[in-house]
Design a protein around this motif. Structure first.
Motif, PDB file in Angstrom:
ATOM      1  N   GLU A 242      -3.955  -4.524  -9.937  1.00  0.00           N
ATOM      2  CA  GLU A 242      -3.276  -4.315  -8.670  1.00  0.00           C
ATOM      3  C   GLU A 242      -3.537  -5.527  -7.785  1.00  0.00           C
ATOM      4  N   TRP A 243      -2.555  -5.917  -7.022  1.00  0.00           N
ATOM      5  CA  TRP A 243      -2.600  -7.092  -6.154  1.00  0.00           C
ATOM      6  C   TRP A 243      -2.841  -8.364  -6.970  1.00  0.00           C
TER       7      TRP A 243
ATOM      8  N   THR B 191     -10.147   0.080  -5.228  1.00  0.00           N
ATOM      9  CA  THR B 191     -10.209  -0.854  -4.101  1.00  0.00           C
ATOM     10  C   THR B 191     -11.631  -1.228  -3.702  1.00  0.00           C
TER      11      THR B 191
ATOM     12  N   TYR C 231      -7.267  -6.524  -4.148  1.00  0.00           N
ATOM     13  CA  TYR C 231      -6.855  -6.527  -2.740  1.00  0.00           C
ATOM     14  C   TYR C 231      -7.867  -7.228  -1.834  1.00  0.00           C
TER      15      TYR C 231
ATOM     16  N   ARG D 261      -3.420 -12.268  -5.919  1.00  0.00           N
ATOM     17  CA  ARG D 261      -4.737 -12.836  -5.605  1.00  0.00           C
ATOM     18  C   ARG D 261      -5.268 -13.642  -6.791  1.00  0.00           C
TER      19      ARG D 261
ATOM     20  N   ASP E  33      -8.490  -3.956  -9.051  1.00  0.00           N
ATOM     21  CA  ASP E  33      -7.797  -4.015  -7.772  1.00  0.00           C
ATOM     22  C   ASP E  33      -8.344  -5.221  -7.027  1.00  0.00           C
TER      23      ASP E  33
ATOM     24  N   LEU F 226       0.844  -1.189   0.000  1.00  0.00           N
ATOM     25  CA  LEU F 226       0.000   0.000   0.000  1.00  0.00           C
ATOM     26  C   LEU F 226       0.885   1.248   0.000  1.00  0.00           C
TER      27      LEU F 226
END
Length: 157
Positions: free
Chosen positions: A110-111, A64, A84, A114, A82, A39
């Motif tokens: 992003e992320w 997010t 997350y 996962r 995202d 982050l």
């Protein structure tokens, strides 16, 4: 097989955004960019630059809470995911996001751990035309090391 690996040191958000703008001039349909970093590492700043480089006038936000933002109005649509808040690949599918992984535009995730875990790309998903893996490391309050590698078509599977 890794096609290209490069490292850039960003001295602040303006440098990170400029790198994204430069990438916006080189991406093509079917590209996927995976953004790794904690982050505050600058992932969304890089995406903002990419959107500007594609010519999108949209205001870029961290997705997010929405999981996905789509930015149009530029040379190519930009799909910004995202992951997350998701627990793994099954959660990505259950959220209906698999159709955005590889498409007529550019996808930024992003992320991505996962989705992919330790694999380069999920075996069940269509292969991107090019995959760019980006690691953003915090070196100081504004300073970042950005390491990225490109993997080309057919080299993932």
């Amino acid at each position: 097989m890794v096609v290209d690996v490069d490292t850039v040191t960003s001295e602040g958000p303006a440098d990170t955004e400029a790198l994204g703008r430069a990438w916006g001039g080189e991406v093509d349909p079917g590209w996927v960019i995976l953004l790794y970093g904690e982050l505050g590492a600058g992932k969304t700043v890089l995406v903002r630059g990419l959107a500007r480089g594609l010519g999108s006038p949209a205001r870029v936000h961290s997705p997010t809470f929405n999981l996905l933002h789509v930015y149009r109005g530029g040379r190519l649509p930009l799909f910004h995911l995202d992951l997350y808040r998701l627990d793994g690949p099954e959660a990505v599918v259950n959220a209906g996001l698999e159709e955005y992984l590889v498409n007529e535009g550019v996808t930024v995730i992003e992320w991505p751990e996962r989705l992919v875990g330790t694999a380069p790309w999920p075996a069940w998903a269509p292969l991107p035309r090019r995959l760019r893996r980006v690691h953003l490391e915090i070196l100081g309050p504004n300073r970042r090391r950005i390491i990225y590698e490109d993997v080309g078509l057919g080299l993932l599977g």
